[in-house]
Scaffold this motif. Sequence first.
Motif, mmCIF file in Angstrom:
data_model
loop_
_atom_site.group_PDB
_atom_site.id
_atom_site.type_symbol
_atom_site.label_atom_id
_atom_site.label_comp_id
_atom_site.label_asym_id
_atom_site.label_seq_id
_atom_site.Cartn_x
_atom_site.Cartn_y
_atom_site.Cartn_z
ATOM 1 N N SER A 129 -7.929 -36.875 16.977
ATOM 2 C CA SER A 129 -7.763 -38.314 16.814
ATOM 3 C C SER A 129 -8.853 -39.060 17.575
ATOM 4 N N LEU A 130 -9.091 -40.316 17.204
ATOM 5 C CA LEU A 130 -10.098 -41.132 17.895
ATOM 6 C C LEU A 130 -9.728 -41.335 19.352
ATOM 7 N N THR A 131 -8.438 -41.496 19.617
ATOM 8 C CA THR A 131 -7.992 -41.716 20.999
ATOM 9 C C THR A 131 -8.289 -40.504 21.865
ATOM 10 N N SER A 132 -8.085 -39.308 21.325
ATOM 11 C CA SER A 132 -8.358 -38.082 22.071
ATOM 12 C C SER A 132 -9.854 -37.935 22.366
ATOM 13 N N ILE A 133 -10.693 -38.231 21.372
ATOM 14 C CA ILE A 133 -12.144 -38.156 21.567
ATOM 15 C C ILE A 133 -12.589 -39.180 22.594
ATOM 16 N N ALA A 134 -12.029 -40.396 22.500
ATOM 17 C CA ALA A 134 -12.389 -41.457 23.443
ATOM 18 C C ALA A 134 -12.026 -41.079 24.869
ATOM 19 N N SER A 135 -10.876 -40.441 25.036
ATOM 20 C CA SER A 135 -10.447 -40.029 26.378
ATOM 21 C C SER A 135 -11.386 -38.980 26.965
ATOM 22 N N VAL A 400 -5.119 -32.620 7.284
ATOM 23 C CA VAL A 400 -5.005 -32.404 8.736
ATOM 24 C C VAL A 400 -5.675 -33.546 9.490
ATOM 25 N N LEU A 401 -6.852 -33.977 9.023
ATOM 26 C CA LEU A 401 -7.540 -35.108 9.654
ATOM 27 C C LEU A 401 -6.677 -36.361 9.619
ATOM 28 N N ASN A 402 -6.018 -36.583 8.506
ATOM 29 C CA ASN A 402 -5.151 -37.752 8.373
ATOM 30 C C ASN A 402 -3.940 -37.650 9.286
ATOM 31 N N ARG A 403 -3.402 -36.446 9.425
ATOM 32 C CA ARG A 403 -2.200 -36.254 10.225
ATOM 33 C C ARG A 403 -2.480 -36.413 11.721
ATOM 34 N N VAL A 404 -3.577 -35.831 12.208
ATOM 35 C CA VAL A 404 -3.866 -35.935 13.639
ATOM 36 C C VAL A 404 -4.251 -37.360 14.029
ATOM 37 N N ALA A 405 -4.729 -38.152 13.055
ATOM 38 C CA ALA A 405 -5.089 -39.545 13.326
ATOM 39 C C ALA A 405 -3.907 -40.482 13.089
ATOM 40 N N TYR A 406 -2.749 -39.919 12.697
ATOM 41 C CA TYR A 406 -1.549 -40.713 12.385
ATOM 42 C C TYR A 406 -1.841 -41.729 11.286
#
Length: 441
Positions: A129-135, A400-406
């Motif tokens: 997810s973008l949040t995980s990458i940002a962290s 999977v990309l859609n799911r992990v990004a909610y």
Amino acid sequence: MSLTHSIGKFIDIQDSNIVFNEEFFHMGTFKGKKCKYISGKLSYTPTHCEACGVENQNDTIYKNGSQTSRITLPFIGMYPAYLLLKKQRFMCKACKQTFTAQTSIVKKNCFVSQNVKTLIVIKAAEARSLTSIASDCSVSPTTVQREINQAAKLFKPHYQALPEHLSFDEFKYAKGEMAFEYINAMTGDILDILDRRNQFTIKNHFIANYSLADRKCVKTVTIDMNAGYATVIKELFPNAEIIIDRFHLVQLISRSMNKCRIQVMNQFNKSNGEDQKKYRRLKKFWKLLLKNAMRISNTEYKHYPLFGQRTEGGMIEEMLEYSPILKANYVIYQSLLKAMTNKDFKALKFHVVEPVDPLISGYMRTSLKTLKKHLPYIQNSFIYPYNNGRIEGINNKIKVLNRVAYGYRNFMNYKKRILIHFKLKPFESNSKQKQPYSKVA
């Protein structure tokens, strides 16, 4: 090796104009989190004025104080890292303008290092997810999306000549919304993704981006059993053969057989001991009734719950005796499955065209009508070796990309993430690439 050179190699800074002293490191906090600060100084003699362009001769440009910038670096150990870079400022005597020393580790007016931006793009190619990458990169999700947008420009479709073999499919990206994608059937490369799968959108896309000469070069298009695609393909690609993916053919008849089993199973009176036993057998061993007859063992005895010591073939024979409807459907199901496995089009056509047994369920009748409607395209699936396996695998990763990004509210952001994920995959050498398929006689 000097101290400055050693520190530069350690934090991956290769600008020789940045120097460090012995007290270059200290721990601190930023936004309530513990972090590492590295202090450095950037200075050099400019060759010209950045404002007016006058050359620096006879001290036309002189030093005029400094400015400290906090530049985000990749993690060092367990903590975020920041470079407190003291940048030299200069004054131009000719235009009376000031400017600041620049470095290659960060762009002008930017406080995120180039190394962090590269790291963001690399991590964006993973299913995260973008949040995980940002962290992990000590930046905001907005910064991550901005770098993804920038990197996606490198993979923008150029709409050059189409490959000879295409695959069409769709995937769901939002509630009630289906996107359309097409790939090179031989290499698996994504050619483009559209936000709609209707005929109007697909026609306009291909007509606007590819000439008729390019579209005439397409030899085959592999699809599922979507009738809308077949109509569009005939109009867009005059010389293309339509291929129905073999997996969808097997899936069609398997679902019909399974629905027939459920229908028969639910007719049993579960309050009756014997009927309850039949019900439980059909419910537990549903996979066995869908198994290809060529893979069923008739000699190997094993102990099975509800049956005891039996072979797979013996169990199937006993379950088929529970209902003549189940037996009739099983016979036609296995006949169709055998024809598809052996690529025997004559046998398949015989079972589809011939009058149907009155005991055949409505589900299987509908499937036979569907097969009859698509017989010309099914024949092509037996002639050509192409299928939708590659594009189905791509769709699984996309989900999977859609799911992990909610989920994604913006389709273009979703498309850019998909392109980065697949375009940044490791390059395979020519020796590992598959050779082009040839038409089967």
